[in-house]
Design an enzyme around this catalytic site. Structure first.
Site, PDB file in Angstrom:
ATOM      1  N   ASP A  30      -6.391  -2.514   5.793  1.00  0.00           N
ATOM      2  CA  ASP A  30      -5.922  -1.444   4.707  1.00  0.00           C
ATOM      3  C   ASP A  30      -7.093  -0.818   4.123  1.00  0.00           C
ATOM      4  OD1 ASP A  30      -2.817  -1.269   3.261  1.00  0.00           O
ATOM      5  OD2 ASP A  30      -4.479  -0.392   2.303  1.00  0.00           O
ATOM      6  N   ILE A  31      -6.897   0.363   3.923  1.00  0.00           N
ATOM      7  CA  ILE A  31      -7.889   1.374   3.167  1.00  0.00           C
ATOM      8  C   ILE A  31      -8.250   0.897   1.840  1.00  0.00           C
ATOM      9  CG2 ILE A  31      -6.601   3.329   2.335  1.00  0.00           C
ATOM     10  CD1 ILE A  31      -8.623   5.230   3.973  1.00  0.00           C
ATOM     11  N   ASN A  87       7.544  -3.188   3.213  1.00  0.00           N
ATOM     12  CA  ASN A  87       8.343  -2.549   2.264  1.00  0.00           C
ATOM     13  C   ASN A  87       9.025  -1.114   2.827  1.00  0.00           C
ATOM     14  OD1 ASN A  87       6.467  -3.739   0.315  1.00  0.00           O
ATOM     15  ND2 ASN A  87       4.749  -2.306   0.479  1.00  0.00           N
ATOM     16  N   GLY A  93       8.076   0.342  -2.843  1.00  0.00           N
ATOM     17  CA  GLY A  93       6.762   1.161  -2.832  1.00  0.00           C
ATOM     18  C   GLY A  93       6.043   1.581  -1.519  1.00  0.00           C
ATOM     19  N   GLN A  94       7.347   1.743  -0.621  1.00  0.00           N
ATOM     20  CA  GLN A  94       6.676   2.476   0.773  1.00  0.00           C
ATOM     21  C   GLN A  94       5.962   3.811   0.571  1.00  0.00           C
ATOM     22  OE1 GLN A  94       9.741   2.383   3.849  1.00  0.00           O
ATOM     23  NE2 GLN A  94       8.303   2.917   5.284  1.00  0.00           N
ATOM     24  N   HIS A 100       5.282  -0.768   9.150  1.00  0.00           N
ATOM     25  CA  HIS A 100       4.075  -1.861   9.252  1.00  0.00           C
ATOM     26  C   HIS A 100       4.439  -2.880   8.503  1.00  0.00           C
ATOM     27  CE1 HIS A 100       3.848   1.232   5.716  1.00  0.00           C
ATOM     28  NE2 HIS A 100       3.286   0.212   4.986  1.00  0.00           N
ATOM     29  N   LEU A 101       3.723  -4.071   9.127  1.00  0.00           N
ATOM     30  CA  LEU A 101       3.556  -5.141   8.082  1.00  0.00           C
ATOM     31  C   LEU A 101       2.222  -5.288   7.583  1.00  0.00           C
ATOM     32  CD1 LEU A 101       4.950  -8.013  10.700  1.00  0.00           C
ATOM     33  CD2 LEU A 101       6.060  -7.209   8.684  1.00  0.00           C
ATOM     34  N   HIS A 102       2.386  -5.742   6.294  1.00  0.00           N
ATOM     35  CA  HIS A 102       1.090  -5.978   5.410  1.00  0.00           C
ATOM     36  C   HIS A 102       0.819  -7.507   5.726  1.00  0.00           C
ATOM     37  CE1 HIS A 102       0.931  -2.526   2.709  1.00  0.00           C
ATOM     38  NE2 HIS A 102       2.187  -2.495   3.098  1.00  0.00           N
TER      39      HIS A 102
HETATM   40  P1  AMP Z   1       3.423   1.125   2.129  1.00  0.00           P
HETATM   41  O1  AMP Z   1       3.220   1.247   0.668  1.00  0.00           O
HETATM   42  O2  AMP Z   1       4.034  -0.372   2.401  1.00  0.00           O
HETATM   43  O3  AMP Z   1       3.940   2.118   2.837  1.00  0.00           O
HETATM   44  O4  AMP Z   1       1.769   0.851   2.602  1.00  0.00           O
HETATM   45  C1  AMP Z   1       1.003   1.723   3.163  1.00  0.00           C
HETATM   46  C2  AMP Z   1      -0.406   1.155   3.118  1.00  0.00           C
HETATM   47  O5  AMP Z   1      -1.118   1.855   3.933  1.00  0.00           O
HETATM   48  C3  AMP Z   1      -0.964   1.090   1.812  1.00  0.00           C
HETATM   49  O6  AMP Z   1      -1.514  -0.167   1.430  1.00  0.00           O
HETATM   50  C4  AMP Z   1      -2.381   2.159   2.136  1.00  0.00           C
HETATM   51  O7  AMP Z   1      -3.537   1.725   1.294  1.00  0.00           O
HETATM   52  C5  AMP Z   1      -2.333   2.018   3.571  1.00  0.00           C
HETATM   53  N1  AMP Z   1      -3.134   3.198   3.936  1.00  0.00           N
HETATM   54  C6  AMP Z   1      -2.697   4.577   3.975  1.00  0.00           C
HETATM   55  N2  AMP Z   1      -3.724   5.255   4.520  1.00  0.00           N
HETATM   56  C7  AMP Z   1      -4.379   4.513   5.407  1.00  0.00           C
HETATM   57  C8  AMP Z   1      -5.372   4.733   6.373  1.00  0.00           C
HETATM   58  N3  AMP Z   1      -5.886   5.868   6.724  1.00  0.00           N
HETATM   59  N4  AMP Z   1      -6.209   3.656   6.735  1.00  0.00           N
HETATM   60  C9  AMP Z   1      -5.680   2.162   6.575  1.00  0.00           C
HETATM   61  N5  AMP Z   1      -4.722   2.027   5.472  1.00  0.00           N
HETATM   62  C10 AMP Z   1      -4.025   3.287   5.130  1.00  0.00           C
END
Ligand code: AMP
Ligand code: ZN
Length: 114
Positions: A30-31, A87, A93-94, A100-102
């Site tokens: 995750d970024i 999410n 908070g999506q 995607h799974l965190h």
């Molecule tokens: P969500 O809020 O559950 O939709 O999670 C989206 C996640 O994607 C967040 O934790 C962001 O930090 C992550 N994210 C967004 N853009 C990128 C990217 N280019 N590379 C890696 N993670 C990302």
């Protein structure tokens, strides 16, 4: 899907720190990490939210969880504990509308989450 950042990462059009990938899914850091280990496990198939998961996707969803558990083991956080979280929509908070799974771990976490 055009314009979807996770489809672009899966196609390797946008760089990411990939930790694992196979025919069905890709996992990358995750970024904006929220824990010592914070990895996203993303199916190659574009599915916008958990609400769009269909009958034909059931094996794929199981695969994502298996991949998350294996990565947790490889990262050495499995025994102490980790979370696999999806999410869905605004209240959760999506922000990226490609499921995607965190995978979160490497620190103690609270319950319920904020
Ligand atoms: P969500 O809020 O559950 O939709 O999670 C989206 C996640 O994607 C967040 O934790 C962001 O930090 C992550 N994210 C967004 N853009 C990128 C990217 N280019 N590379 C890696 N993670 C990302
Ligand atoms: Zn997508």
């Amino acid at each position: 899907m055009t314009g979807c950042i996770f489809c672009e990462i899966a196609a390797r059009n946008i760089p990411a720190r990939i930790v694992y990938e196979d025919d069905l899914a890709i996992a990358f850091e995750d970024i904006n990490p929220q824990a010592l280990v914070h990895i996203l496990i993303v199916p190659r198939k574009h599915i916008a939210t958990a609400l769009e998961i269909g009958d034909a996707d059931q094996a794929l969803i199981g695969h994502l969880f298996q991949m998350g558990a294996k990565i947790a083991q490889n990262k050495g956080i499995a025994e102490k504990g980790f979370r696999l979280v999806m999410n869905t929509n605004a209240d959760a908070g999506q922000t990226v509308f490609h499921i995607h799974l965190h995978l979160l771990g490497g620190r103690s976490m609270h319950w319920p989450p904020g």
